[in-house]
Design an enzyme around this catalytic site. Structure first.
Site, short mmCIF file in Angstrom:
data_model
loop_
_atom_site.label_atom_id
_atom_site.label_comp_id
_atom_site.label_asym_id
_atom_site.label_seq_id
_atom_site.Cartn_x
_atom_site.Cartn_y
_atom_site.Cartn_z
N SER A 70 39.03 17.84 61.78
CA SER A 70 39.01 17.39 60.37
C SER A 70 38.31 16.07 60.13
O SER A 70 38.21 15.64 58.98
CB SER A 70 40.46 17.26 59.87
OG SER A 70 41.16 16.29 60.64
N GLY B 208 31.73 15.87 60.11
CA GLY B 208 30.89 17.00 59.77
C GLY B 208 31.51 17.96 58.78
O GLY B 208 32.10 17.56 57.76
N GLU C 51 40.08 11.30 68.20
CA GLU C 51 39.30 10.09 67.98
C GLU C 51 39.83 8.94 68.84
O GLU C 51 40.99 8.96 69.26
CB GLU C 51 39.34 9.69 66.49
CG GLU C 51 38.78 10.74 65.54
CD GLU C 51 37.29 10.98 65.72
OE1 GLU C 51 36.62 10.13 66.34
OE2 GLU C 51 36.79 12.01 65.24
N ALA D 8 33.57 21.23 67.66
CA ALA D 8 32.37 21.14 68.49
C ALA D 8 32.69 20.15 69.60
O ALA D 8 32.91 18.96 69.34
CB ALA D 8 31.17 20.67 67.68
N TYR E 11 27.07 28.28 62.48
CA TYR E 11 25.69 28.00 62.05
C TYR E 11 24.77 29.01 62.72
O TYR E 11 25.00 29.42 63.86
CB TYR E 11 25.30 26.56 62.45
CG TYR E 11 23.90 26.15 62.02
CD1 TYR E 11 23.58 26.01 60.67
CD2 TYR E 11 22.92 25.88 62.96
CE1 TYR E 11 22.31 25.62 60.27
CE2 TYR E 11 21.63 25.48 62.56
CZ TYR E 11 21.34 25.35 61.21
OH TYR E 11 20.08 24.97 60.83
N TYR F 269 18.92 27.43 70.06
CA TYR F 269 20.21 27.52 69.38
C TYR F 269 20.72 28.96 69.36
O TYR F 269 21.49 29.37 70.23
CB TYR F 269 20.14 26.93 67.97
CG TYR F 269 21.52 26.67 67.41
CD1 TYR F 269 22.18 25.48 67.70
CD2 TYR F 269 22.20 27.62 66.67
CE1 TYR F 269 23.47 25.24 67.24
CE2 TYR F 269 23.49 27.41 66.21
CZ TYR F 269 24.12 26.22 66.50
OH TYR F 269 25.40 25.99 66.06
#
Length: 404
Positions: A53, A56, A79, A145, A233, A243
């Protein structure tokens, strides 16, 4: 509180410190950029869990969910706290700012900091849903990610890699020197070897997403009509070799296959749904690590200008579809597509033409370099309009606490 004057210090696209006031203003700007729906009464919003959360698209999902759907619930990220030598990570400061917005909006959000891959975190979240949010979860957004993941069952740690499959790939990429002078350079990435593909799928595929859903279902915490979305993505043919056709692409295909499996299961058990949401291009801490993506995104902005759709507006559209405020529209693979504005034939043809012409001497005329470089700095709270970077700022901002 310790106060310091902070200036950007970086190695390439990686910055050593983050600016708390800049991060706070960035979150406020995203909040303002998200369109608001009709008011949701305080305490009446759906219960959501957002994993990843603080940065990005996960951050965009959190802010858009607050504003568009009036969500309450639990936000999970990983974090680092401030130290004597370093500021906290930018995601730490963005989380503190998001908590302030949620508090002002009257929404009950709990922010947890830890390893989302661990069963310890899954149990902590499940306990909170049970004890604080009435034992019912309505939505789960999965936006992770990560470079590595430890499997809770086996203790094995897997590491993801960004490599092409089958043969080495040469592509153009965009770099800046210490003075901000751009360079277009060709780089070569060697092909995947050994178990690179399997390792990447173990980290970035759907295994942990499915584990989250199974864990919460096992605790009987999924509400009727529960919906979950994993953010993904696809991107342009220009970046496909590294990718979508590379190791990370195999992981994304596994994520989409997991969505189909979960969708079938949830439909039978709670009348629910699982989808992947394919987002459009954006400058994120993850995307800047991928060869060619920086150049592509700068050229895309050069083509589209202000028509490039920011993440918070994309995620507002996702929340509208998940909550029924707008029809849920899926492609043939069962995916929500938030990237249509990027992948039209006209846009891709224009970007491809600029890509072919891009050199160090021509790039300034082809890409929006000022925007791209500022976007990279804004990831860390720098280059944010309205911030006085000559002023000392408190860096030991506490992690948001929640009362029982």
């Amino acid at each position: 509180m310790s106060e310091r004057v902070l200036t950007p210090r970086n190695r390439g696209f990686l910055f050593l410190d983050s600016h708390p006031a800049g991060c706070e203003q960035l979150v406020a700007d995203m909040w303002q950029a998200c369109p608001a729906p009709a008011d949701v009464p305080e305490g009446a919003g759906p219960v959501a869990l957002i994993i990843g959360s603080s940065a990005g698209y996960g951050l965009a999902a959190t802010l858009a969910g607050l504003k568009r759907a009036g969500i309450r619930g639990i936000m999970v990220s990983f974090e680092k706290a401030p130290t004597e030598r370093r500021t906290a990570t930018a995601g730490w400061y963005r989380t503190a700012a998001t908590a302030d917005i949620a508090r002002t909006a009257g929404r009950d959000l709990v922010f947890l900091n830890g390893d989302a891959f661990s069963d310890t975190m899954k149990n902590q979240v499940a306990d909170l849903i049970e004890q604080r949010f009435g034992g019912r979860l309505d939505y789960l957004i999965y936006s992770v990610a990560a470079p590595r993941r430890t499997d809770p069952d086996t203790g094995t740690t897997y590491s993801s890699v960004l490599k092409p499959i089958g043969q080495a790939n040469r592509t153009k990429t965009l770099l800046f020197d210490d003075q901000g002078v751009p360079e277009v350079r060709e780089v070569e990435t060697g092909p995947a070897e050994g178990d690179d593909v399997e390792q990447t799928v173990a980290v970035m595929g759907g295994a942990d997403w499915e584990r989250w859903v199974d864990h919460l279902a096992g605790r009987d915490l999924l509400g009727a009509g529960f919906a979950t979305a994993a953010l993904s993505y696809i991107g342009s043919p220009l970046t496909a070799a590294i990718y979508r056709q590379g190791t990370i692409g195999v992981a994304k295909a596994h994520l989409e296959a997991t969505a189909r499996t979960l969708n079938e299961r949830l439909d039978k058990t709670v009348g629910g749904r699982a989808v992947t949401s394919v987002n459009g291009a954006a400058v994120t801490q993850s995307s800047t690590a991928i060869p060619g993506i920086a150049l592509y995104t700068g050229l895309l902005r050069g083509v589209l200008g202000e028509d490039l759709v920011p993440p918070v507006r994309q995620l507002a559209a996702l929340w509208d579809q998940l909550t029924g405020a707008a029809p849920l529209t899926l492609d043939d693979e069962g995916r929500v597509r938030l990237d249509n504005w990027e992948l039209t034939d006209d846009v891709q043809a224009a970007v491809a033409e600029r890509w072919e012409a891009a050199t160090t001497s021509t790039i300034a005329d082809l890409a929006d370099l000022a925007w791209f470089r500022a976007e990279v700095q804004r990831l860390y709270g720098f280059s944010v309009p309205g911030i006085d970077y000559t002023a000392a700022v408190a860096t030991d901002i506490p992690w948001p606490t929640h009362t029982p």
